[in-house]
Scaffold this motif. Structure first.
Motif, PDB file in Angstrom:
ATOM      1  N   LEU A   5       0.859  -1.172   0.000  1.00 63.43           N
ATOM      2  CA  LEU A   5       0.000   0.000   0.000  1.00 63.43           C
ATOM      3  C   LEU A   5       0.900   1.228   0.000  1.00 63.43           C
ATOM      4  O   LEU A   5       1.643   1.470   0.964  1.00 63.43           O
ATOM      5  CB  LEU A   5      -0.926   0.014   1.224  1.00 63.43           C
ATOM      6  CG  LEU A   5      -1.842   1.229   1.345  1.00 63.43           C
ATOM      7  CD1 LEU A   5      -2.754   1.364   0.124  1.00 63.43           C
ATOM      8  CD2 LEU A   5      -2.658   1.173   2.636  1.00 63.43           C
ATOM      9  N   LEU A   6       0.869   1.962  -1.081  1.00 62.04           N
ATOM     10  CA  LEU A   6       1.649   3.193  -1.181  1.00 62.04           C
ATOM     11  C   LEU A   6       0.770   4.346  -0.724  1.00 62.04           C
ATOM     12  O   LEU A   6      -0.284   4.610  -1.323  1.00 62.04           O
ATOM     13  CB  LEU A   6       2.115   3.415  -2.623  1.00 62.04           C
ATOM     14  CG  LEU A   6       2.811   2.231  -3.321  1.00 62.04           C
ATOM     15  CD1 LEU A   6       3.285   2.646  -4.710  1.00 62.04           C
ATOM     16  CD2 LEU A   6       3.969   1.718  -2.487  1.00 62.04           C
ATOM     17  N   LYS A   7       1.200   5.025   0.319  1.00 59.44           N
ATOM     18  CA  LYS A   7       0.422   6.107   0.916  1.00 59.44           C
ATOM     19  C   LYS A   7       1.046   7.461   0.586  1.00 59.44           C
ATOM     20  O   LYS A   7       2.256   7.613   0.487  1.00 59.44           O
ATOM     21  CB  LYS A   7       0.363   5.946   2.439  1.00 59.44           C
ATOM     22  CG  LYS A   7      -0.329   4.674   2.928  1.00 59.44           C
ATOM     23  CD  LYS A   7      -1.834   4.772   2.801  1.00 59.44           C
ATOM     24  CE  LYS A   7      -2.436   5.788   3.744  1.00 59.44           C
ATOM     25  NZ  LYS A   7      -3.930   5.862   3.605  1.00 59.44           N
ATOM     26  N   ASN A   8       0.164   8.460   0.419  1.00 58.04           N
ATOM     27  CA  ASN A   8       0.575   9.864   0.333  1.00 58.04           C
ATOM     28  C   ASN A   8       1.522  10.144  -0.837  1.00 58.04           C
ATOM     29  O   ASN A   8       2.562  10.790  -0.687  1.00 58.04           O
ATOM     30  CB  ASN A   8       1.238  10.307   1.650  1.00 58.04           C
ATOM     31  CG  ASN A   8       0.338  10.092   2.841  1.00 58.04           C
ATOM     32  OD1 ASN A   8      -0.842  10.447   2.801  1.00 58.04           O
ATOM     33  ND2 ASN A   8       0.872   9.481   3.905  1.00 58.04           N
ATOM     34  N   THR A  18      -2.314  14.018  -8.972  1.00 57.20           N
ATOM     35  CA  THR A  18      -3.287  13.960  -7.890  1.00 57.20           C
ATOM     36  C   THR A  18      -2.673  13.323  -6.650  1.00 57.20           C
ATOM     37  O   THR A  18      -1.845  12.414  -6.755  1.00 57.20           O
ATOM     38  CB  THR A  18      -4.526  13.145  -8.306  1.00 57.20           C
ATOM     39  OG1 THR A  18      -4.109  11.838  -8.724  1.00 57.20           O
ATOM     40  CG2 THR A  18      -5.259  13.823  -9.454  1.00 57.20           C
ATOM     41  N   SER A  19      -3.090  13.776  -5.479  1.00 59.46           N
ATOM     42  CA  SER A  19      -2.650  13.178  -4.222  1.00 59.46           C
ATOM     43  C   SER A  19      -3.449  11.902  -3.989  1.00 59.46           C
ATOM     44  O   SER A  19      -4.678  11.888  -4.176  1.00 59.46           O
ATOM     45  CB  SER A  19      -2.889  14.145  -3.055  1.00 59.46           C
ATOM     46  OG  SER A  19      -2.180  15.344  -3.257  1.00 59.46           O
ATOM     47  N   GLY A  20      -2.756  10.830  -3.598  1.00 56.46           N
ATOM     48  CA  GLY A  20      -3.508   9.611  -3.372  1.00 56.46           C
ATOM     49  C   GLY A  20      -2.672   8.423  -2.969  1.00 56.46           C
ATOM     50  O   GLY A  20      -1.449   8.512  -2.795  1.00 56.46           O
ATOM     51  N   ASP A  21      -3.364   7.301  -2.785  1.00 58.60           N
ATOM     52  CA  ASP A  21      -2.753   6.036  -2.373  1.00 58.60           C
ATOM     53  C   ASP A  21      -2.944   5.002  -3.481  1.00 58.60           C
ATOM     54  O   ASP A  21      -3.875   5.097  -4.286  1.00 58.60           O
ATOM     55  CB  ASP A  21      -3.428   5.512  -1.097  1.00 58.60           C
ATOM     56  CG  ASP A  21      -3.402   6.520   0.053  1.00 58.60           C
ATOM     57  OD1 ASP A  21      -2.575   7.451   0.002  1.00 58.60           O
ATOM     58  OD2 ASP A  21      -4.218   6.358   0.985  1.00 58.60           O
ATOM     59  N   ILE A  22      -2.079   4.006  -3.476  1.00 61.70           N
ATOM     60  CA  ILE A  22      -2.154   2.934  -4.471  1.00 61.70           C
ATOM     61  C   ILE A  22      -1.967   1.602  -3.770  1.00 61.70           C
ATOM     62  O   ILE A  22      -0.975   1.401  -3.057  1.00 61.70           O
ATOM     63  CB  ILE A  22      -1.079   3.088  -5.567  1.00 61.70           C
ATOM     64  CG1 ILE A  22      -1.232   4.428  -6.297  1.00 61.70           C
ATOM     65  CG2 ILE A  22      -1.145   1.926  -6.551  1.00 61.70           C
ATOM     66  CD1 ILE A  22      -0.098   4.726  -7.263  1.00 61.70           C
ATOM     67  N   ARG A  23      -2.911   0.678  -3.979  1.00 60.46           N
ATOM     68  CA  ARG A  23      -2.755  -0.677  -3.447  1.00 60.46           C
ATOM     69  C   ARG A  23      -2.275  -1.590  -4.583  1.00 60.46           C
ATOM     70  O   ARG A  23      -2.856  -1.596  -5.674  1.00 60.46           O
ATOM     71  CB  ARG A  23      -4.068  -1.198  -2.864  1.00 60.46           C
ATOM     72  CG  ARG A  23      -4.032  -2.720  -2.557  1.00 60.46           C
ATOM     73  CD  ARG A  23      -5.222  -3.175  -1.734  1.00 60.46           C
ATOM     74  NE  ARG A  23      -5.079  -2.740  -0.355  1.00 60.46           N
ATOM     75  CZ  ARG A  23      -6.024  -2.126   0.357  1.00 60.46           C
ATOM     76  NH1 ARG A  23      -7.204  -1.871  -0.210  1.00 60.46           N
ATOM     77  NH2 ARG A  23      -5.810  -1.772   1.618  1.00 60.46           N
ATOM     78  N   ILE A  29      -2.225  -3.202  -9.965  1.00 60.47           N
ATOM     79  CA  ILE A  29      -2.803  -2.116  -9.179  1.00 60.47           C
ATOM     80  C   ILE A  29      -4.248  -2.492  -8.875  1.00 60.47           C
ATOM     81  O   ILE A  29      -5.093  -2.557  -9.780  1.00 60.47           O
ATOM     82  CB  ILE A  29      -2.736  -0.787  -9.950  1.00 60.47           C
ATOM     83  CG1 ILE A  29      -1.272  -0.399 -10.201  1.00 60.47           C
ATOM     84  CG2 ILE A  29      -3.462   0.319  -9.179  1.00 60.47           C
ATOM     85  CD1 ILE A  29      -1.099   0.753 -11.166  1.00 60.47           C
ATOM     86  N   GLU A  30      -4.516  -2.760  -7.612  1.00 61.33           N
ATOM     87  CA  GLU A  30      -5.874  -3.181  -7.238  1.00 61.33           C
ATOM     88  C   GLU A  30      -6.781  -1.992  -6.992  1.00 61.33           C
ATOM     89  O   GLU A  30      -7.966  -2.019  -7.342  1.00 61.33           O
ATOM     90  CB  GLU A  30      -5.840  -4.061  -5.992  1.00 61.33           C
ATOM     91  CG  GLU A  30      -7.196  -4.600  -5.604  1.00 61.33           C
ATOM     92  CD  GLU A  30      -7.160  -5.461  -4.364  1.00 61.33           C
ATOM     93  OE1 GLU A  30      -7.115  -4.890  -3.242  1.00 61.33           O
ATOM     94  OE2 GLU A  30      -7.168  -6.697  -4.504  1.00 61.33           O
ATOM     95  N   ARG A 376      -3.404   2.626 -13.648  1.00 62.92           N
ATOM     96  CA  ARG A 376      -4.837   2.341 -13.694  1.00 62.92           C
ATOM     97  C   ARG A 376      -5.137   1.080 -12.894  1.00 62.92           C
ATOM     98  O   ARG A 376      -4.309   0.159 -12.870  1.00 62.92           O
ATOM     99  CB  ARG A 376      -5.292   2.121 -15.134  1.00 62.92           C
ATOM    100  CG  ARG A 376      -5.283   3.332 -16.029  1.00 62.92           C
ATOM    101  CD  ARG A 376      -5.634   2.937 -17.458  1.00 62.92           C
ATOM    102  NE  ARG A 376      -5.722   4.091 -18.350  1.00 62.92           N
ATOM    103  CZ  ARG A 376      -5.828   3.996 -19.685  1.00 62.92           C
ATOM    104  NH1 ARG A 376      -5.875   2.798 -20.256  1.00 62.92           N
ATOM    105  NH2 ARG A 376      -5.906   5.092 -20.423  1.00 62.92           N
ATOM    106  N   GLU A 377      -6.281   1.043 -12.281  1.00 64.11           N
ATOM    107  CA  GLU A 377      -6.718  -0.172 -11.588  1.00 64.11           C
ATOM    108  C   GLU A 377      -6.820  -1.322 -12.596  1.00 64.11           C
ATOM    109  O   GLU A 377      -7.370  -1.157 -13.689  1.00 64.11           O
ATOM    110  CB  GLU A 377      -8.056   0.061 -10.891  1.00 64.11           C
ATOM    111  CG  GLU A 377      -7.943   1.032  -9.724  1.00 64.11           C
ATOM    112  CD  GLU A 377      -9.261   1.302  -9.031  1.00 64.11           C
ATOM    113  OE1 GLU A 377     -10.305   0.767  -9.494  1.00 64.11           O
ATOM    114  OE2 GLU A 377      -9.273   2.060  -8.034  1.00 64.11           O
TER     115      GLU A 377
END
Length: 446
Positions: A5-8, A18-23, A29-30, A376-377
């Motif tokens: 989980l990539l945060k911030n 854009t600011s955000g998180d990536i799982r 990329i889920e 992209r998810e």
């Protein structure tokens, strides 16, 4: 495979930041969101505002294996690529033996499967006499056909007009070309050999030998052939202002039949660089006068140039230290293209979102790559994490190339690559590699 989980992060993708998180889960990329809560045993990485780019897809490298492994190997150069945020590469067929049969092409894929930390694809090579083998190439798992319309290693020069016409007419795959008119180069080579007969000839004659006319004549011919047969043509390493008029502007890559590539060295150096670097920057096509660099940079904005690559082509230091006539053409670059472009962004050459477009998005469209090139998810997690506040000095000890030199040595970039994910695997983090999982073979939606 580990989940992350990539945060911030500051996610640079499809024209926005854009600011955000990536799982990341099962290599893909889920989920992308503004505030994703941790779950299960996933590893949480707080990016602290670092920028997340889609990993660079380099569509032109020479990793020298098989046959030239005193210069480089797929393993060594793939590591260098990953350290530079390059998550996928497409490698050229002028290894030894040249990849001119399906069996020889298959051998290269086997080497990469066993050794490449980055994702990979290999071009099938065309020659004057291997049309039958070329036409057997699988369009769904091979990036394209490479034609050298200018001299190269071994039997790779295609100068038979009928062969070229048949190749362009018959190929269902993208054809990538090295365009320099051979007769022009040979005539000028003879002229300059008479003028500078000794081995200590100056490197600045290189763009005078492999000049604008040679590039324009060959690129024009390739485009004429492609238009005649409606071939999907991709012209590599554009190096002149004159050639830019041959390409469409203001049109999406996916809607083009003819596309163009620029390389980082033609965007970074110009002919004045020969004074300090000499044969270190000798390459084909040659680095030319500053007007060409300016025009190529501008063409990134107009859309005449669609993608950016490295044409990474390592030689040993001893080979490059020979006199001009013996020193081979090519320079190692695959560890630093993202950093070069990020520094150019400070000069206004490209925005951050345009870097993502020219190094990833457009590559995915140009080659019709399956599930890559975007954040992209559902897509493979190919990601380069960039710290815009942490500098990186290019030192000999920091180089991952087997050749152990770079024309960029001593330069300090204002930014750094801190992490690289390859197909969901954290392959590189803060200077350390995890070699436990290799990259994947690229697949294509054709």
């Amino acid at each position: 495979m580990s989940a992350y989980l990539l945060k911030n992060g500051q996610i640079v993708n499809e024209g926005t930041i854009t600011s955000g998180d990536i799982r990341i889960k099962n290599g893909r990329i889920e989920k992308i969101g503004t505030s994703i809560s941790p779950e299960g045993n996933e590893q949480v990485i707080d990016l602290g505002g670092k920028h997340v780019f889609p990993g660079m897809i380099d569509d032109q490298v020479h990793f020298r294996e098989p046959g030239l492994t005193h210069k480089a190997t797929i393993a060594s150069e793939a590591r260098a690529a990953v350290a530079g945020g390059v998550t996928s590469f497409m490698e050229m067929p002028n290894t030894v033996p040249n990849a001119l049969t399906q069996d020889l092409l298959s051998d290269k894929y086997h080497i990469a499967h066993e050794n490449s930390l980055a994702n990979y694809s290999f071009f099938m090579g065309a020659a004057n006499d291997n049309l039958e083998e070329v036409l057997k190439t699988n369009k769904n798992n091979v990036c394209g056909i490479k034609i050298f319309m200018g001299s190269s290693t071994g039997n790779m020069l295609v100068d038979n007009t009928k062969t070229l016409e048949t190749l362009f007419r018959s190929s269902e795959l993208l054809i990538a070309t090295h365009c320099e008119d051979e007769s022009t180069v040979r005539a000028r080579l003879e002229l300059f050999r008479e003028k500078y007969p000794t081995e200590d000839a100056p490197a600045f004659i290189h763009p005078l030998i492999r000049n604008e006319e040679a590039c324009y004549l060959s690129s024009s011919m390739a485009i004429d052939l492609a238009k005649k047969s409606n071939t999907r043509l991709h012209i590599l390493h554009i190096s002149t202002e004159e050639e830019l008029a041959l390409f469409e502007t203001g049109k999406a890559v996916k809607d083009k039949r003819i596309t163009a590539e620029a390389c980082v060295h033609h965007l970074w150096f110009d002919a004045s660089s020969y004074e300090n670097l000499g044969n270190q920057i000798k390459c084909n096509p040659a680095i030319k006068d500053a007007r060409h660099r300016t025009a190529i940079r501008q063409a990134l904005q107009t859309g005449a140039i669609d993608v950016i690559a490295t044409d990474h082509a390592p030689h040993t230091w001893e080979e490059k230290q020979q006199g001009y006539w013996k020193s081979p053409s090519g320079l190692p670059l695959v560890q630093h293209p993202m950093l070069m472009l990020l520094e150019m962004s400070l000069e206004g050459v490209l925005s951050l979102t345009q870097i993502a477009e020219k190094t990833a998005h457009n590559l995915a469209e140009c080659f019709q790559i399956q599930d890559r090139g975007y954040i992209r998810e559902g897509y493979w997690a190919d990601l380069a994490i960039v710290d815009l506040k942490q500098s990186h000095e290019v030192t000999k000890s920091s180089l991952q190339y087997q050749c152990a030199w770079s024309p960029l040595e001593g330069h300090t970039f204002p930014h750094s690559i801190t992490h690289t994910f390859v197909s969901g695997h954290l392959a590189y983090a803060n200077g350390q590699f995890d070699l436990s999982k290799k990259g994947e073979r690229l697949l294509f939606n054709r």
